[in-house]
Design a protein around this motif. Structure first.
Motif, mmCIF file in Angstrom:
data_model
loop_
_atom_site.group_PDB
_atom_site.id
_atom_site.type_symbol
_atom_site.label_atom_id
_atom_site.label_comp_id
_atom_site.label_asym_id
_atom_site.label_seq_id
_atom_site.Cartn_x
_atom_site.Cartn_y
_atom_site.Cartn_z
ATOM 1 N N LEU A 199 26.793 53.314 34.777
ATOM 2 C CA LEU A 199 26.962 52.495 33.586
ATOM 3 C C LEU A 199 26.537 53.307 32.362
ATOM 4 O O LEU A 199 25.375 53.710 32.244
ATOM 5 N N VAL A 200 27.484 53.565 31.452
ATOM 6 C CA VAL A 200 27.193 54.415 30.299
ATOM 7 C C VAL A 200 27.248 53.658 28.973
ATOM 8 O O VAL A 200 26.792 54.181 27.943
ATOM 9 N N ALA A 201 27.797 52.447 28.974
ATOM 10 C CA ALA A 201 27.852 51.668 27.737
ATOM 11 C C ALA A 201 28.023 50.195 28.102
ATOM 12 O O ALA A 201 28.600 49.866 29.134
ATOM 13 N N MET A 202 27.517 49.315 27.231
ATOM 14 C CA MET A 202 27.661 47.881 27.482
ATOM 15 C C MET A 202 27.548 47.107 26.175
ATOM 16 O O MET A 202 27.111 47.633 25.139
ATOM 17 N N ALA A 203 27.959 45.860 26.241
ATOM 18 C CA ALA A 203 27.796 44.912 25.140
ATOM 19 C C ALA A 203 27.896 43.525 25.740
ATOM 20 O O ALA A 203 28.431 43.348 26.841
ATOM 21 N N GLY A 204 27.369 42.538 25.018
ATOM 22 C CA GLY A 204 27.423 41.178 25.547
ATOM 23 C C GLY A 204 27.250 40.143 24.463
ATOM 24 O O GLY A 204 27.367 40.432 23.268
ATOM 25 N N GLU A 205 26.966 38.930 24.879
ATOM 26 C CA GLU A 205 26.741 37.823 23.964
ATOM 27 C C GLU A 205 25.289 37.363 24.089
ATOM 28 O O GLU A 205 24.677 37.501 25.135
ATOM 29 N N ARG A 206 24.787 36.790 22.996
ATOM 30 C CA ARG A 206 23.399 36.343 23.017
ATOM 31 C C ARG A 206 23.300 34.944 22.405
ATOM 32 O O ARG A 206 23.493 33.961 23.105
ATOM 33 N N MET A 207 23.050 34.814 21.126
ATOM 34 C CA MET A 207 22.875 33.482 20.537
ATOM 35 C C MET A 207 24.188 32.711 20.519
ATOM 36 O O MET A 207 25.249 33.272 20.231
ATOM 37 N N GLN A 208 24.080 31.427 20.828
ATOM 38 C CA GLN A 208 25.223 30.535 20.755
ATOM 39 C C GLN A 208 24.803 29.251 20.064
ATOM 40 O O GLN A 208 23.733 28.706 20.332
ATOM 41 N N MET A 209 25.654 28.794 19.162
ATOM 42 C CA MET A 209 25.405 27.563 18.412
ATOM 43 C C MET A 209 26.747 27.016 17.973
ATOM 44 O O MET A 209 27.763 27.721 18.060
ATOM 45 N N PRO A 210 26.811 25.770 17.521
ATOM 46 C CA PRO A 210 28.103 25.199 17.159
ATOM 47 C C PRO A 210 28.871 26.067 16.157
ATOM 48 O O PRO A 210 28.373 26.383 15.078
ATOM 49 N N GLY A 211 30.056 26.480 16.563
ATOM 50 C CA GLY A 211 30.933 27.237 15.685
ATOM 51 C C GLY A 211 30.748 28.735 15.704
ATOM 52 O O GLY A 211 31.579 29.472 15.162
ATOM 53 N N TYR A 212 29.682 29.240 16.344
ATOM 54 C CA TYR A 212 29.369 30.660 16.274
ATOM 55 C C TYR A 212 28.940 31.226 17.634
ATOM 56 O O TYR A 212 28.301 30.529 18.430
ATOM 57 N N GLY A 213 29.284 32.488 17.856
ATOM 58 C CA GLY A 213 28.819 33.218 19.023
ATOM 59 C C GLY A 213 28.415 34.624 18.596
ATOM 60 O O GLY A 213 29.100 35.251 17.775
#
Length: 226
Positions: free
Chosen positions: A143-157
């Motif tokens: 694994l040499v690179a990654m990205a993901g999701e964190r905060m979630q709230m109405p209308g936004y990620g």
């Protein structure tokens, strides 16, 4: 009126992260198995006291606010910095051939934690990947690179944990992964946003080229018990 993104941690902990929240109506923190974020409900002294109780005996609590609230009693600041909060206007096209991007999960957890520990994209613990939407690029099985999701709230990620092993930088992997995660957030009908340190001019320029714009400057404060 305060925008949900002005107090992103409190907004997430009372909506998209509510199932992961510890505390009460005065102060909340995210389950320490997946993160290190916390927030007080407001500037009231009783909220600060409640937040102080959520600071771990050993370890850090991260506060992220556009306008910082009073510090809880009995804590000290070990790190603070200014970040830019960026919101997507329109995802710009990219004609480059993307690398092979694969979903990541529990089976990849140890590698993900090692990569995040090496590159320090922001607060990341062993199960942060469970916040969702993580993808990565492998070379020779590593694994040499990654990205993901964190905060979630109405209308936004939020796009988060964008990182590349030092030996593989300069190949556009961070950009491809950011676009991949951004597109996934858009596909759910949400507006993508992200944070990066204001001093990281290269990252800010990369995100602006993708179609993100600076919405606000955000204060990140890391506290521990005295």
């Amino acid at each position: 009126m305060t925008h949900v993104l002005d107090r992103p941690i409190w907004s997430a902990l009372t909506t998209g992260w509510a199932h992961l929240a510890e505390g009460d109506a005065r102060a909340l923190r995210i389950d320490r198995k997946v993160g290190m974020f916390g927030a007080a409900a407001d500037a009231a002294p009783e909220s600060a006291v409640a937040l102080a109780a959520l600071v771990p005996q050993e370890g850090e609590l991260w506060l992220v606010e556009r306008d910082p609230l009073p510090l809880p009693p009995g804590v000290r600041v070990v790190k603070e910095g200014l970040a830019v909060q960026m919101v997507l206007d329109r995802l710009t096209p990219d004609e480059r051939e993307p690398p092979a991007i694969e979903p990541l999960g529990d089976a990849d957890g140890a590698e993900m934690f090692a990569l995040a520990t090496l590159t320090e994209p922001g607060p990341y613990v062993r199960r942060t990947h469970r916040l969702g939407g993580f993808v990565g690029v492998r070379e020779g099985g590593k694994l040499v690179a990654m990205a993901g999701e964190r905060m979630q709230m109405p209308g936004y990620g939020e796009v988060s944990a964008v990182c590349t092993h030092p030996d593989w930088r300069g190949r556009g992997l961070a950009g491809h992964l950011t676009r991949h995660v951004t597109a996934a957030i858009l596909a759910r009908g949400l507006t993508p946003f992200l944070h990066c340190y204001a001093s990281n001019a290269g990252a800010v320029a990369l995100y602006e080229a993708m179609g993100f714009r600076i919405r606000a400057y955000i204060h990140a404060t890391v506290i521990v018990r005295r």
